[in-house]
Scaffold this motif. Structure first.
Motif, PDB file in Angstrom:
ATOM      1  N   LYS A 145       7.952   9.602   2.046  1.00 44.57           N
ATOM      2  CA  LYS A 145       7.085   9.032   1.785  1.00 44.57           C
ATOM      3  C   LYS A 145       6.243   9.356   0.303  1.00 44.57           C
ATOM      4  O   LYS A 145       5.424   8.209  -0.107  1.00 44.57           O
ATOM      5  CB  LYS A 145       6.787  10.021   2.652  1.00 44.57           C
ATOM      6  CG  LYS A 145       4.445  10.469   2.710  1.00 44.57           C
ATOM      7  CD  LYS A 145       4.332  11.360   3.850  1.00 44.57           C
ATOM      8  CE  LYS A 145       2.881  11.674   4.290  1.00 44.57           C
ATOM      9  NZ  LYS A 145       2.037  12.839   4.497  1.00 44.57           N
ATOM     10  N   ALA A 146       6.762   9.775  -0.392  1.00 43.05           N
ATOM     11  CA  ALA A 146       6.278   9.733  -1.498  1.00 43.05           C
ATOM     12  C   ALA A 146       6.574   8.581  -2.749  1.00 43.05           C
ATOM     13  O   ALA A 146       5.486   8.441  -3.910  1.00 43.05           O
ATOM     14  CB  ALA A 146       7.025  11.279  -2.919  1.00 43.05           C
ATOM     15  N   LEU A 150       5.946   5.807  -0.875  1.00 44.76           N
ATOM     16  CA  LEU A 150       5.436   4.085  -0.726  1.00 44.76           C
ATOM     17  C   LEU A 150       3.928   4.184  -1.644  1.00 44.76           C
ATOM     18  O   LEU A 150       3.255   5.820  -2.073  1.00 44.76           O
ATOM     19  CB  LEU A 150       5.331   4.972   0.693  1.00 44.76           C
ATOM     20  CG  LEU A 150       6.277   4.870   1.725  1.00 44.76           C
ATOM     21  CD1 LEU A 150       6.131   4.946   3.056  1.00 44.76           C
ATOM     22  CD2 LEU A 150       6.910   3.528   1.601  1.00 44.76           C
ATOM     23  N   PRO A 151       3.124   3.423  -1.222  1.00 42.36           N
ATOM     24  CA  PRO A 151       2.234   3.223  -2.040  1.00 42.36           C
ATOM     25  C   PRO A 151       1.276   3.734  -1.000  1.00 42.36           C
ATOM     26  O   PRO A 151       1.093   3.675   0.084  1.00 42.36           O
ATOM     27  CB  PRO A 151       1.508   1.372  -1.949  1.00 42.36           C
ATOM     28  CG  PRO A 151       2.915   0.857  -0.868  1.00 42.36           C
ATOM     29  CD  PRO A 151       3.913   1.603  -0.934  1.00 42.36           C
ATOM     30  N   LYS A 152      -0.139   4.358  -2.106  1.00 40.51           N
ATOM     31  CA  LYS A 152      -1.070   4.727  -2.202  1.00 40.51           C
ATOM     32  C   LYS A 152      -2.118   3.905  -0.912  1.00 40.51           C
ATOM     33  O   LYS A 152      -2.326   2.949  -1.554  1.00 40.51           O
ATOM     34  CB  LYS A 152      -1.578   5.734  -2.156  1.00 40.51           C
ATOM     35  CG  LYS A 152      -0.633   6.160  -3.448  1.00 40.51           C
ATOM     36  CD  LYS A 152      -0.270   7.660  -2.190  1.00 40.51           C
ATOM     37  CE  LYS A 152       0.791   8.349  -3.410  1.00 40.51           C
ATOM     38  NZ  LYS A 152       1.664   9.057  -1.999  1.00 40.51           N
ATOM     39  N   GLY A 153      -2.681   4.272  -0.104  1.00 45.22           N
ATOM     40  CA  GLY A 153      -4.271   2.444   0.551  1.00 45.22           C
ATOM     41  C   GLY A 153      -4.758   3.305  -0.185  1.00 45.22           C
ATOM     42  O   GLY A 153      -5.259   4.052  -0.831  1.00 45.22           O
ATOM     43  N   MET A 154      -5.423   1.943  -0.209  1.00 44.68           N
ATOM     44  CA  MET A 154      -6.839   1.763  -1.351  1.00 44.68           C
ATOM     45  C   MET A 154      -7.995   1.754  -0.812  1.00 44.68           C
ATOM     46  O   MET A 154      -9.420   2.249  -0.801  1.00 44.68           O
ATOM     47  CB  MET A 154      -7.006   0.687  -1.966  1.00 44.68           C
ATOM     48  CG  MET A 154      -5.229  -0.092  -3.396  1.00 44.68           C
ATOM     49  SD  MET A 154      -5.479   1.556  -4.183  1.00 44.68           S
ATOM     50  CE  MET A 154      -6.658   0.851  -4.742  1.00 44.68           C
ATOM     51  N   PRO A 181      -8.659   6.955   9.010  1.00 45.22           N
ATOM     52  CA  PRO A 181      -8.024   7.371   8.812  1.00 45.22           C
ATOM     53  C   PRO A 181      -7.226   5.475   9.825  1.00 45.22           C
ATOM     54  O   PRO A 181      -7.440   5.384  10.850  1.00 45.22           O
ATOM     55  CB  PRO A 181      -6.488   7.902   9.593  1.00 45.22           C
ATOM     56  CG  PRO A 181      -7.959   8.404   9.834  1.00 45.22           C
ATOM     57  CD  PRO A 181      -9.052   8.439   9.731  1.00 45.22           C
ATOM     58  N   ARG A 232       1.756   5.339   9.320  1.00 46.60           N
ATOM     59  CA  ARG A 232       3.170   5.143   8.686  1.00 46.60           C
ATOM     60  C   ARG A 232       4.078   5.058   9.580  1.00 46.60           C
ATOM     61  O   ARG A 232       5.327   4.298   9.261  1.00 46.60           O
ATOM     62  CB  ARG A 232       2.920   4.595   7.330  1.00 46.60           C
ATOM     63  CG  ARG A 232       1.642   3.390   6.535  1.00 46.60           C
ATOM     64  CD  ARG A 232       1.817   4.239   4.702  1.00 46.60           C
ATOM     65  NE  ARG A 232       0.759   3.334   4.689  1.00 46.60           N
ATOM     66  CZ  ARG A 232       1.325   3.690   2.350  1.00 46.60           C
ATOM     67  NH1 ARG A 232       2.082   4.045   1.733  1.00 46.60           N
ATOM     68  NH2 ARG A 232       0.031   2.663   1.916  1.00 46.60           N
ATOM     69  N   TRP A 251       5.242  -5.911   2.371  1.00 41.98           N
ATOM     70  CA  TRP A 251       5.759  -4.678   1.298  1.00 41.98           C
ATOM     71  C   TRP A 251       6.569  -6.106   0.790  1.00 41.98           C
ATOM     72  O   TRP A 251       7.189  -5.381   0.090  1.00 41.98           O
ATOM     73  CB  TRP A 251       6.117  -3.574   2.389  1.00 41.98           C
ATOM     74  CG  TRP A 251       5.021  -3.067   2.174  1.00 41.98           C
ATOM     75  CD1 TRP A 251       3.971  -2.767   2.338  1.00 41.98           C
ATOM     76  CD2 TRP A 251       4.852  -1.178   2.461  1.00 41.98           C
ATOM     77  NE1 TRP A 251       2.723  -2.164   2.266  1.00 41.98           N
ATOM     78  CE2 TRP A 251       3.873  -0.887   2.220  1.00 41.98           C
ATOM     79  CE3 TRP A 251       5.864  -0.767   3.124  1.00 41.98           C
ATOM     80  CZ2 TRP A 251       3.361   0.119   2.702  1.00 41.98           C
ATOM     81  CZ3 TRP A 251       6.074   0.607   3.955  1.00 41.98           C
ATOM     82  CH2 TRP A 251       4.543   1.266   3.425  1.00 41.98           C
ATOM     83  N   THR A 272       7.365  -4.539  -2.709  1.00 45.98           N
ATOM     84  CA  THR A 272       7.350  -2.907  -2.727  1.00 45.98           C
ATOM     85  C   THR A 272       8.830  -2.358  -1.871  1.00 45.98           C
ATOM     86  O   THR A 272       8.855  -0.811  -2.074  1.00 45.98           O
ATOM     87  CB  THR A 272       5.793  -2.301  -1.842  1.00 45.98           C
ATOM     88  OG1 THR A 272       4.984  -2.756  -1.681  1.00 45.98           O
ATOM     89  CG2 THR A 272       6.636  -1.165  -0.682  1.00 45.98           C
TER      90      THR A 272
END
Length: 292
Positions: A15-16, A18-22, A27, A32, A69, A74
């Motif tokens: 989780k740390a 993974l790309p952050k949602g923009m 939610p 995810r 991804w 990603t």
């Protein structure tokens, strides 16, 4: 949580990375973790996307996340960061063993559009889609080949996808320049100390390539090469060095291939595009690093 899904500890690590949602706002309906578990289910079992259980979410959402991804790189960045994390913990032994394995291609892997650049969204994304899509005809039939460089902990460091009839020696060199190499301090900060390979890599260009990179190599000499060298007498030169004890450690690459092919979507290729199959292999490889 179903069998094969990630437990809380590996998920916290993933989780740390993974790309952050923009996008701002409410939610998403499907978290995810649920969608990634669906991707993992498909890679592990090899079922078509539409046959992924509905408990993981809509099949279209799961396949779209995997495809998006893969196109933007990603999955490769996640794998690189996992390797960098293991490197920082001193969990990587920088002695690589190289080998290849053939994956039988299912009949559904055929039929990709030949002129993909004419599509609205050309295939490949940040990667280059090979003209043959990594598929070819060999003695085993319709096949694709994976070329792996594995560290001593039985975890793949780099993977290259080619057609099944491609030779091992020429296709192994890109493994050293693959984006899988950890980049915590740059790929050149941790060059492999040695390379152990089978007889398929026993030729002059392959040995010369390793010498230029300053790597010790242990490769057994072929019987016909040995006979030709002895036939030349003193002009044949000295036999190449061979460390039997070091060569015994080559079993790590065979065991890594065994781990990788426990994912059925890797053991049998169902993906039409080469970069999509590479994404499938990347997900399976990342799971191996997460659970190590």
């Amino acid at each position: 949580m179903a069998r094969g899904d990630l437990t809380d500890e590996p998920w916290a690590v993933l989780k740390a990375l993974l790309p952050k949602g923009m996008k701002a706002g409410r939610p998403p309906v499907r978290p995810r973790r649920q969608l990634i578990a669906g991707i993992r289910f498909r890679v592990r079992t090899g079922v078509p996307w539409r046959d992924v259980p509905v408990g993981y979410g809509p099949a279209g959402r799961i396949s779209d996340l995997f495809r998006r991804w893969q196109r933007d790189g990603t999955w490769h960045r996640v794998l690189t960061q996992l390797q960098s994390r293991a490197d920082a913990e001193g969990a990587i032994t920088w002695d690589r063993n190289v080998d290849s394995t053939v994956c039988r291609a299912h009949q559904h892997a055929a039929g990709a559009r030949k002129q993909g650049d004419l599509q609205k969204e050309p295939p490949g994304g940040v990667f280059t889609e090979p003209c043959d899509h990594g598929l070819g005809r060999s003695r085993g039939g319709f096949t694709t080949k994976l070329h792996l460089a594995v560290e001593q902990g039985q975890k793949p460091m780099s993977i290259v996808v080619t057609a099944g009839q491609r030779g091992d020696c020429r296709s192994s060199n890109p493994c050293w320049a693959s984006p899988y190499a950890p980049s915590r301090a740059g790929p050149a900060a941790h060059p492999p100390r040695s390379s152990t390979r089978g007889q398929a890599y026993s030729n002059g260009p392959c040995r010369e390539y390793l010498r230029r990179r300053g790597m010790r190599h242990t490769i057994p000499e072929k019987a016909d090469s040995q006979a030709a060298r002895l036939h030349k007498g003193s002009r044949g030169g000295r036999p190449p060095g061979f460390e039997e004890d070091r060569y015994k450690k080559r079993n790590t690459v065979e065991r890594a291939i065994n781990k990788l092919k426990q994912s059925r979507a890797v053991a049998t290729r169902y993906d039409k595009r080469g970069h999509v199959f590479l994404g499938t292999v990347t997900v399976a490889t990342a799971i191996i690093w997460l659970r190590s």
